[in-house]
Motif scaffolding. Structure first.
Motif: not given
Length: 397
Positions: A41-42, A104, A184-186, A213, A221, A223
């Motif tokens: 992700s980020g 990203h 983790r989530s995006v 975040h 998005y 992150n």
């Protein structure tokens, strides 16, 4: 001209390929997966990382995909009060010569991959998992899992924290499981209320946990990354986890942070690992770089930046090398890099315990200390890390 073999086609491996090929050497990159791609992700990029990217010729391409944040902000995750913020706008950029940005991972990997594909001196080989290597006085030969062999003048292990090359070179076993679980989530930025679309890297600190975040993907998005010091001992990488489980583990979060956490979906979990610093990560014609050499926790946001620094130093020390010079030049690379990377590894551990996760009186002391610092004080504290330029110079006479 020398021929370099590189195990691993991630950010570090591709950066190393560019650095060595730009000096006129031939490079073969061996990637274990069937395609060259970057998952995750980020990622945060400080000025030292951008300095390395500029030297590799891809700085502008990464800038075009980056989000340039205004501040690095630490919040009290229980009370929702601001503890401290370090502005990273014009004054910061003037001092350190480059911006602070978030991207990203694919927006960093992509420009490196495109540059490698455009280079006549770089061959990219997928589905080539390096299994072992054998050195001779004038060469090194690797064997892949499917039985193919590749021979070159040097081998760089850029194959990550569970590096096969390291297993043969350092022989120090599995990585250290640090006992922290990260989720983790995006999510699409449209899901985020406009009042909370801060152009800031925000970290909410609590007792034995924190939540980070920031916006990525050219602003498309958000992150999310929530970390819990739960004493986990099993290594986990990218395992799907139910949203309800994540929410249940961070019930102490204040209102604003909780609202953002609740927006997350399709969560995955990792158990974080690193290794103790080692003094030697070269052996004759073989060297390690990035996470294979000095894996670190993400708390200093320097893993990618240190790998990029490694790459440009490797290019520097090999710039005018012949095949006969390789072993000596790799030792010089190790000597240039080991002190700085070890300091960064230990800083990352310290930040997790003393800055992000303290409780009670220790948390109060942390907050008082940070609130006493001026903007210039904060810049001075990170100068050695964010402002570094001399890592790009060879120390050969």
């Amino acid at each position: 001209m020398a021929h370099a073999l590189i195990a691993g086609g991630g950010i570090g491996g591709l950066a190393t390929a560019l650095a060595i090929a730009r000096c006129g050497h031939r490079v073969t990159v061996l990637e274990r997966e069937d395609t060259f791609a970057e998952i995750g992700s980020g990622i945060q990029l400080a000025p030292n990382g951008f300095h390395a990217l500029n030297l590799l010729g891809v700085g502008q391409d990464v800038r075009d995909r980056a989000v340039f944040v205004d501040e690095l902000r630490l919040m009290d995750g229980l009370t929702s009060e601001k503890i401290v913020g370090m502005p990273v706008k014009e004054r910061y950029r003037q001092r350190f010569g480059n911006p602070y940005a978030v991207v990203h991972r694919r927006d960093l990997h992509g420009p490196l991959l495109s540059a490698c594909r455009a280079s006549e001196g770089i061959e990219l080989v997928a589905s080539a998992a390096v299994q072992r290597y054998v050195q001779k006085p004038a060469s090194v030969t690797v064997t892949t899992a499917d039985g193919r062999t590749f021979t070159g003048d040097l081998l760089v292990g850029a194959d990550g924290i569970r590096s096969t090359v390291r297993a043969h070179l350092v022989r120090d076993g599995a990585p250290r499981v640090c006992g922290h679980t990260i989720y983790r989530s995006v999510i699409p930025i449209e899901k985020v209320p406009r009042r909370l679309r801060w152009n800031v890297v925000t970290l909410w600190a609590g007792p034995a946990w924190h939540f980070v975040h920031y916006i990525i993907g050219r602003g498309e998005y958000l992150n999310l990354a929530a970390t819990l010091d739960d004493g986990a001992r099993e290594s986990v990488s990218g395992r799907p986890v139910r949203r309800a489980v994540v929410l249940s583990r961070f019930q102490e979060l204040g209102e604003t942070a909780r609202l953002l956490l609740e927006l997350g979906e399709h969560w995955r979990q990792w158990v974080l690992c690193d290794r103790d610093p080692v003094d030697v990560w070269t052996d004759g014609r073989v060297a390690l770089m990035g996470d294979a050499a000095h894996p670190m926790l993400q708390y200093a946001a320097q893993g990618a930046c240190q790998a990029l620094e490694d790459a440009v130093v490797l290019g520097d020390v090999l710039a005018d090398a012949t095949a006969d010079d390789v072993a000596q030049r790799l030792e010089e690379y190790n000597a240039v890099r080991r002190e700085r990377t070890a300091r960064t590894q230990l800083l990352a551990r310290e930040m997790g315990t003393r800055v992000y996760h303290p409780a009670g009186e220790e948390a109060q002391a942390r907050t008082a200390m940070l609130r006493s610092l001026t903007e210039d004080d904060l810049y001075e504290k990170v100068h050695w890390l964010h402002g570094a330029r001399d890592f790009t110079r060879s120390r050969r006479p």
